[in-house]
Design an enzyme around this catalytic site. Structure first.
Site, PDB file in Angstrom:
ATOM      1  N   PRO A  41       2.530  -7.753  10.704  1.00  0.00           N
ATOM      2  CA  PRO A  41       2.405  -6.293  10.615  1.00  0.00           C
ATOM      3  C   PRO A  41       3.279  -5.724   9.503  1.00  0.00           C
ATOM      4  CG  PRO A  41       3.922  -6.874  12.360  1.00  0.00           C
ATOM      5  CD  PRO A  41       3.434  -8.171  11.776  1.00  0.00           C
ATOM      6  N   GLY A  42       2.769  -4.706   8.845  1.00  0.00           N
ATOM      7  CA  GLY A  42       3.561  -3.973   7.859  1.00  0.00           C
ATOM      8  C   GLY A  42       3.641  -2.522   8.292  1.00  0.00           C
TER       9      GLY A  42
ATOM     10  N   ARG B 298      -1.182   7.546  -1.563  1.00  0.00           N
ATOM     11  CA  ARG B 298      -2.175   7.297  -0.513  1.00  0.00           C
ATOM     12  C   ARG B 298      -3.247   8.384  -0.402  1.00  0.00           C
ATOM     13  NH1 ARG B 298      -1.748   7.107   4.188  1.00  0.00           N
ATOM     14  NH2 ARG B 298      -3.188   5.406   4.562  1.00  0.00           N
TER      15      ARG B 298
ATOM     16  N   TYR C 131      -6.603   6.452  -1.149  1.00  0.00           N
ATOM     17  CA  TYR C 131      -7.314   6.016   0.062  1.00  0.00           C
ATOM     18  C   TYR C 131      -7.841   7.172   0.895  1.00  0.00           C
ATOM     19  CZ  TYR C 131      -4.210   1.833  -0.355  1.00  0.00           C
ATOM     20  OH  TYR C 131      -3.520   0.739  -0.749  1.00  0.00           O
TER      21      TYR C 131
ATOM     22  N   CYS D  64      -0.350  16.114 -14.189  1.00  0.00           N
ATOM     23  CA  CYS D  64      -1.562  16.565 -14.857  1.00  0.00           C
ATOM     24  C   CYS D  64      -2.745  15.676 -14.494  1.00  0.00           C
ATOM     25  CB  CYS D  64      -1.341  16.574 -16.359  1.00  0.00           C
ATOM     26  SG  CYS D  64       0.003  17.669 -16.789  1.00  0.00           S
ATOM     27  N   GLU D  65      -3.158  15.742 -13.251  1.00  0.00           N
ATOM     28  CA  GLU D  65      -4.331  15.019 -12.738  1.00  0.00           C
ATOM     29  C   GLU D  65      -4.856  15.837 -11.572  1.00  0.00           C
ATOM     30  OE1 GLU D  65      -5.580  12.017 -13.615  1.00  0.00           O
ATOM     31  OE2 GLU D  65      -3.972  11.261 -14.895  1.00  0.00           O
TER      32      GLU D  65
HETATM   33  C1  LIG Z   1      -1.119  -6.198   3.525  1.00  0.00           C
HETATM   34  C2  LIG Z   1      -1.107  -7.420   4.362  1.00  0.00           C
HETATM   35  C3  LIG Z   1      -0.568  -7.389   5.643  1.00  0.00           C
HETATM   36  C4  LIG Z   1      -0.015  -6.135   6.282  1.00  0.00           C
HETATM   37  O1  LIG Z   1      -0.943  -5.141   6.458  1.00  0.00           O
HETATM   38  P1  LIG Z   1      -0.570  -3.863   7.342  1.00  0.00           P
HETATM   39  O2  LIG Z   1      -1.820  -3.096   7.389  1.00  0.00           O
HETATM   40  O3  LIG Z   1       0.511  -3.134   6.636  1.00  0.00           O
HETATM   41  O4  LIG Z   1      -0.132  -4.354   8.666  1.00  0.00           O
HETATM   42  C5  LIG Z   1      -0.542  -8.559   6.367  1.00  0.00           C
HETATM   43  N1  LIG Z   1      -1.026  -9.707   5.857  1.00  0.00           N
HETATM   44  C6  LIG Z   1      -1.562  -9.783   4.626  1.00  0.00           C
HETATM   45  C7  LIG Z   1      -2.084 -11.073   4.126  1.00  0.00           C
HETATM   46  C8  LIG Z   1      -1.618  -8.647   3.833  1.00  0.00           C
HETATM   47  O5  LIG Z   1      -2.154  -8.704   2.613  1.00  0.00           O
END
Ligand SMILES: *Cc1c(COP(=O)(O)O)cnc(C)c1O
Length: 420
Positions: A274-275, A312, A316, A343-344
C-alpha cells in the site's frame, strides 16, 4: 481521519494549528500528521497479522526520508520502482531483505544496485526483463529472487490513468503466460522464480477486483506448484483507495478477510504494497489566497499553490476537499474554481467547488494531499519545491525546507560560448 481536527473554528493537525505552521514556514506547504500515518499503519498491520501478510510501503506515494523512516520504525518494508527510490529506502534504514523492486523498465544499473544491496524480490514484468536480470546477476555471481508480475485482466474500476491490471495495460505479463515464464526462469542461471505478483491499479474503492485477482493468483499458484515449481510467495500489490470526499474508504479488515478466504490455505508467504492508503489522508497542502477574481460567469480563487505542487486534479481529475483553515463553519457562497498562478488552463486545484466567501490572505487547506502530492511536484514556472512539515502531537519539524530559487538557478550551467 485521525490527525486533523477543527478546534476553536480553526483546522489543526494534531496539537498544532495550521496557522502556526503557515506563519513560520510560509505557503504553499505540505503538512503531514505522524499520528495519522501511524494509526493507518497499525490498522492495516492489525488486520493483516492473522493472515501473516507483510507490508511493503509503496515509497512512490510519499518518499520523504522522514515518512519512509516513520513507516520503517513501525515495521514496514518498502516497494520501490526506481533506483532512486531504492536508494531512498536504504537511506531511511529499510532492511534490504524487506525491499521489493517493481517497474516495467528497470535498467541494468538499477538491477545491479538492487543486487548489491541484496533486496528481497524483483518483480519482473516481461520476458526480456527476466533475461536481462539473469545476465546482470550472473555477471556478479549472484542469484536474483524474482516474482512474476502477472496481469490478471481485471478491471479495477478506477481512473483510466491509474488502472494497471487490464490486458491492454503496459504492466505485467498475461497470467496465462506464467508457466512459460517459470519454465524459462528454471533454465536460467542467475534467477530463481519464487513469487507471483499482481498490482491492478490505484485508488480502488471496491474490493471485488481484489477478490477476482486473488482467485486467478490462486489458480495459477496451484498450477505452478503442481508442475513442481518452487513458488513460495504471493505479492498482492497495493491500490487500496481513500475517501477523497471525506467518506470512509475501504476497510482493511474486509481486505484481510478476502485474502484469508481466497489465499489463506495455500501456505505461501504473502505481502501487500500500500502507498496511498497509508499516507494520503494524513497530509494537507496549505495554500494562501492571493486574490479573488470575480469573472463574468465564475469566481476564481487564486491561491499560491499550483499544479506544480499538486498535479492530481489536472492529471487524474483528482478530487481534493478544500476548506478554509480559520472560520471553518462559514456557509458556502456558491461554486468557485480554485486555481494557481501558473500559465496553464490545467492549473487548478478544484473546479466548480462550493466554497465560502474567502478573502485575499486567507489560508486554505487542500485535504488528502499526503500521497502523490509532493512526490509529483515540479518546478514549472520556476516555482521552487514546496516545503514539507511533519507534525507529531505537540511537536513538529520541517522535513524538507523550502527550496530557494537560487538553488534552481544554480542547477543550470551556461556554456562559455554564450555571451554574458
Ligand atoms: C504504485 C504502486 C503501488 C502502490 O499503489 P497505491 O495505490 O499507492 O497503494 C504498489 N505496487 C506497485 C507495483 C505500484 O506500482
Amino acid at each position: 481521519m485521525q490527525g486533523f481536527e477543527i478546534r476553536d473554528g480553526a483546522l489543526a493537525v494534531e496539537n498544532v494549528p495550521l496557522t502556526t505552521i503557515a506563519e513560520q514556514v510560509g505557503t504553499p506547504v505540505f503538512v503531514y500528521s505522524a499520528g495519522a500515518i501511524r494509526a493507518r499503519y497499525r490498522a492495516l498491520s492489525d488486520a493483516l497479522a492473522p493472515v501473516g501478510a507483510a507490508i511493503h510501503y509503496a515509497v512512490k506515494a510519499n518518499s520523504n526520508q522522514a515518512v519512509i523512516s516513520l513507516l520503517r520504525e513501525m515495521g514496514a518494508g518498502a516497494d520501490v520502482v526506481s533506483g532512486g527510490e531504492l536508494a531512498r529506502a536504504l537511506a531511511a534504514g529499510v532492511p534490504a531483505d524487506r525491499i521489493v523492486f517493481a517497474g516495467v523498465g528497470k535498467t541494468r544499473e538499477e538491477m545491479a544496485a538492487a543486487l548489491d544491496a541484496g533486496i528481497h524480490l524483483f518483480n519482473i514484468e516481461s520476458e526480456p526483463e527476466l533475461e536481462m536480470l539473469a545476465e546482470v546477476a550472473r555477471s556478479k555471481g549472484a542469484t536474483a529472487r524474482v516474482g512474476l508480475r502477472v496481469n490478471p485482466d481485471v478491471d479495477a474500476k478506477t481512473h483510466a490513468k491509474i488502472t494497471t491490471g487490464k490486458a491492454e495495460n503496459k504492466f505485467g505479463v498475461p497470467i496465462e503466460r506464467a508457466p512459460v515464464f517459470f519454465a524459462r526462469a528454471a533454465e536460467l542461471d542467475g534467477v530463481e522464480a519464487v513469487a507471483l505478483s499482481a498490482h491492478i491499479g490505484s485508488q480502488l474503492l471496491d474490493l471485488e477486483p481484489y477478490r477476482q485477482t486473488y482467485v486467478r493468483l490462486r489458480e495459477m499458484a496451484l498450477a505452478l506448484r503442481a508442475e513442481g515449481y518452487g513458488l513460495t510467495q504471493l505479492d498482492l500489490g497495493g491500490g487500496l483507495g481513500i475517501g477523497y470526499h471525506g467518506q470512509e474508504g475501504p476497510d482493511p479488515q474486509a481486505l484481510a478477510a478476502i485474502i484469508r478466504e481466497e489465499l489463506g490455505d495455500l501456505g505461501l508467504e504473502l505481502a501487500v504494497e500500500p502507498g496511498r492508503w497509508l499516507v494520503g489522508a494524513a497530509g494537507v497542502l496549505l495554500a494562501r489566497v492571493i486574490l479573488v477574481k470575480q469573472g463574468v460567469t465564475k469566481r476564481h480563487v487564486v491561491v499560491d499553490a499550483a499544479m506544480n505542487d499538486l498535479i492530481r486534479p489536472t492529471l487524474y481529475d483528482g478530487y481534493h476537499r478544500i476548506q478554509p483553515v480559520t472560520g471553518c463553519d462559514r456557509p458556502d457562497a456558491g461554486p468557485a474554481d480554485v486555481v494557481g498562478p501558473i500559465c496553464e488552463s490545467g492549473d487548478y486545484l478544484a473546479k466548480d467547488r462550493p466554497l465560502p466567501a474567502v478573502e485575499a490572505g486567507e489560508l486554505l487547506a487542500v485535504r488528502d494531499a499526503g500521497a502523490y502530492g509532493a512526490v509529483m511536484s515540479s518546478t514549472y514556472n520556476a516555482r521552487p519545491l514546496a516545503p514539507e512539515v511533519l507534525v507529531d502531537g505537540d511537536r513538529w519539524a520541517v522535513i524538507r525546507p523550502r527550496q530557494p530559487v537560487e538553488a534552481l538557478i544554480g542547477l543550470d550551467r551556461v556554456p562559455d560560448w554564450i555571451g554574458r
